[in-house]
Design a protein around this motif. Structure first.
Motif, PDB file in Angstrom:
ATOM      1  N   ARG A  70       0.834  -1.207   0.000  1.00 28.03           N
ATOM      2  CA  ARG A  70       0.000   0.000   0.000  1.00 28.03           C
ATOM      3  C   ARG A  70       0.869   1.257   0.000  1.00 28.03           C
ATOM      4  N   THR A  71       1.974   1.244   0.778  1.00 25.54           N
ATOM      5  CA  THR A  71       2.865   2.393   0.821  1.00 25.54           C
ATOM      6  C   THR A  71       3.467   2.656  -0.551  1.00 25.54           C
ATOM      7  N   ASP A  72       3.881   1.601  -1.249  1.00 27.04           N
ATOM      8  CA  ASP A  72       4.433   1.760  -2.590  1.00 27.04           C
ATOM      9  C   ASP A  72       3.405   2.369  -3.529  1.00 27.04           C
ATOM     10  N   SER A  73       2.185   1.882  -3.455  1.00 28.59           N
ATOM     11  CA  SER A  73       1.129   2.390  -4.327  1.00 28.59           C
ATOM     12  C   SER A  73       0.869   3.860  -4.062  1.00 28.59           C
ATOM     13  N   GLU A  74       0.892   4.267  -2.787  1.00 31.29           N
ATOM     14  CA  GLU A  74       0.684   5.676  -2.457  1.00 31.29           C
ATOM     15  C   GLU A  74       1.808   6.532  -3.030  1.00 31.29           C
ATOM     16  N   ALA A  75       3.055   6.073  -2.930  1.00 32.57           N
ATOM     17  CA  ALA A  75       4.180   6.829  -3.483  1.00 32.57           C
ATOM     18  C   ALA A  75       4.052   6.917  -5.000  1.00 32.57           C
ATOM     19  N   ALA A  76       3.697   5.819  -5.630  1.00 29.58           N
ATOM     20  CA  ALA A  76       3.543   5.824  -7.084  1.00 29.58           C
ATOM     21  C   ALA A  76       2.438   6.790  -7.493  1.00 29.58           C
ATOM     22  N   HIS A  77       1.384   6.847  -6.716  1.00 32.70           N
ATOM     23  CA  HIS A  77       0.288   7.762  -7.026  1.00 32.70           C
ATOM     24  C   HIS A  77       0.724   9.219  -6.853  1.00 32.70           C
ATOM     25  N   LYS A  78       1.435   9.510  -5.778  1.00 35.38           N
ATOM     26  CA  LYS A  78       1.877  10.893  -5.522  1.00 35.38           C
ATOM     27  C   LYS A  78       2.781  11.409  -6.630  1.00 35.38           C
ATOM     28  N   PHE A  79       3.715  10.574  -7.052  1.00 36.45           N
ATOM     29  CA  PHE A  79       4.719  11.010  -8.018  1.00 36.45           C
ATOM     30  C   PHE A  79       4.380  10.617  -9.460  1.00 36.45           C
ATOM     31  N   GLY A  80       3.432   9.729  -9.606  1.00 36.67           N
ATOM     32  CA  GLY A  80       3.037   9.301 -10.940  1.00 36.67           C
ATOM     33  C   GLY A  80       3.969   8.281 -11.570  1.00 36.67           C
ATOM     34  N   PHE A  81       4.855   7.675 -10.799  1.00 35.19           N
ATOM     35  CA  PHE A  81       5.765   6.673 -11.350  1.00 35.19           C
ATOM     36  C   PHE A  81       5.010   5.390 -11.653  1.00 35.19           C
ATOM     37  N   THR A  82       5.422   4.724 -12.721  1.00 38.22           N
ATOM     38  CA  THR A  82       4.781   3.487 -13.145  1.00 38.22           C
ATOM     39  C   THR A  82       5.852   2.448 -13.484  1.00 38.22           C
ATOM     40  N   PRO A  83       5.461   1.178 -13.552  1.00 37.21           N
ATOM     41  CA  PRO A  83       6.429   0.128 -13.866  1.00 37.21           C
ATOM     42  C   PRO A  83       7.165   0.390 -15.182  1.00 37.21           C
ATOM     43  N   GLY A  84       8.450   0.096 -15.167  1.00 34.69           N
ATOM     44  CA  GLY A  84       9.282   0.220 -16.352  1.00 34.69           C
ATOM     45  C   GLY A  84       9.919   1.580 -16.558  1.00 34.69           C
ATOM     46  N   GLN A  85       9.532   2.576 -15.784  1.00 39.72           N
ATOM     47  CA  GLN A  85      10.121   3.909 -15.962  1.00 39.72           C
ATOM     48  C   GLN A  85      11.553   3.949 -15.445  1.00 39.72           C
ATOM     49  N   VAL A  86      12.369   4.735 -16.126  1.00 42.30           N
ATOM     50  CA  VAL A  86      13.735   4.997 -15.690  1.00 42.30           C
ATOM     51  C   VAL A  86      13.737   6.372 -15.028  1.00 42.30           C
ATOM     52  N   VAL A  87      14.123   6.405 -13.756  1.00 41.18           N
ATOM     53  CA  VAL A  87      14.149   7.643 -12.988  1.00 41.18           C
ATOM     54  C   VAL A  87      15.598   7.945 -12.621  1.00 41.18           C
TER      55      VAL A  87
END
Length: 140
Positions: free
Chosen positions: A4-21
């Motif tokens: 759930r914590t990961d999902s919240e971070a992904a939602h806040k920043f908009g990061f998705t699987p496969g992205q290079v950051v």
């Protein structure tokens, strides 16, 4: 499967699987849980400052003692150089009252000078505020 914590971070920043950051100004004070969360959500390790290929987003850990507005402008320009069209740059700075605090107006000024604009701020992590910068469309 992300927690759930990961999902919240992904939602806040908009990061998705496969992205290079790409990550800039990593130091011992960064929020390791946030870094690990981004890596779990994207499925990729964060790329360091020397990474020279195209990236989907960038995070910059910026503190008052890292330099002045001109230094941040230069860093934003460097971060944008590898950024794919439509990618975002997130500037994380210590929250108010914490050592290294940066005024939001200073980040906004540097962004403007680098041809970007601030579009959102989020509670990035326990001690860090994150400001999303968007590269202005060419010709604007």
């Amino acid at each position: 499967m992300p927690s759930r914590t990961d999902s919240e971070a992904a939602h806040k920043f908009g990061f998705t699987p496969g992205q290079v950051v790409q990550e800039f100004y990593y130091d011992e004070d960064v929020d390791m849980a946030l870094r690990e969360s981004i890596e779990r959500v994207t499925g990729e390790e964060l790329a360091d400052e020397d990474f020279a290929e195209t990236t989907d987003a960038a995070i910059i850990w910026w503190r008052s003692d890292d330099g002045d507005a001109d230094d941040l402008t230069d860093l934003l320009t460097d971060a944008a150089a590898n950024l794919d069209d439509g990618g975002d740059i997130w500037v994380l700075s210590p929250k108010a009252g914490r050592p290294g605090q940066v005024q939001a107006a200073d980040v906004e000024d540097a962004a403007t000078n680098a041809g970007m604009h601030a579009s959102a701020s989020v509670d990035g992590a326990k001690d860090w505020l994150a400001m999303r910068l968007v590269v202005r469309a060419r010709g604007v």
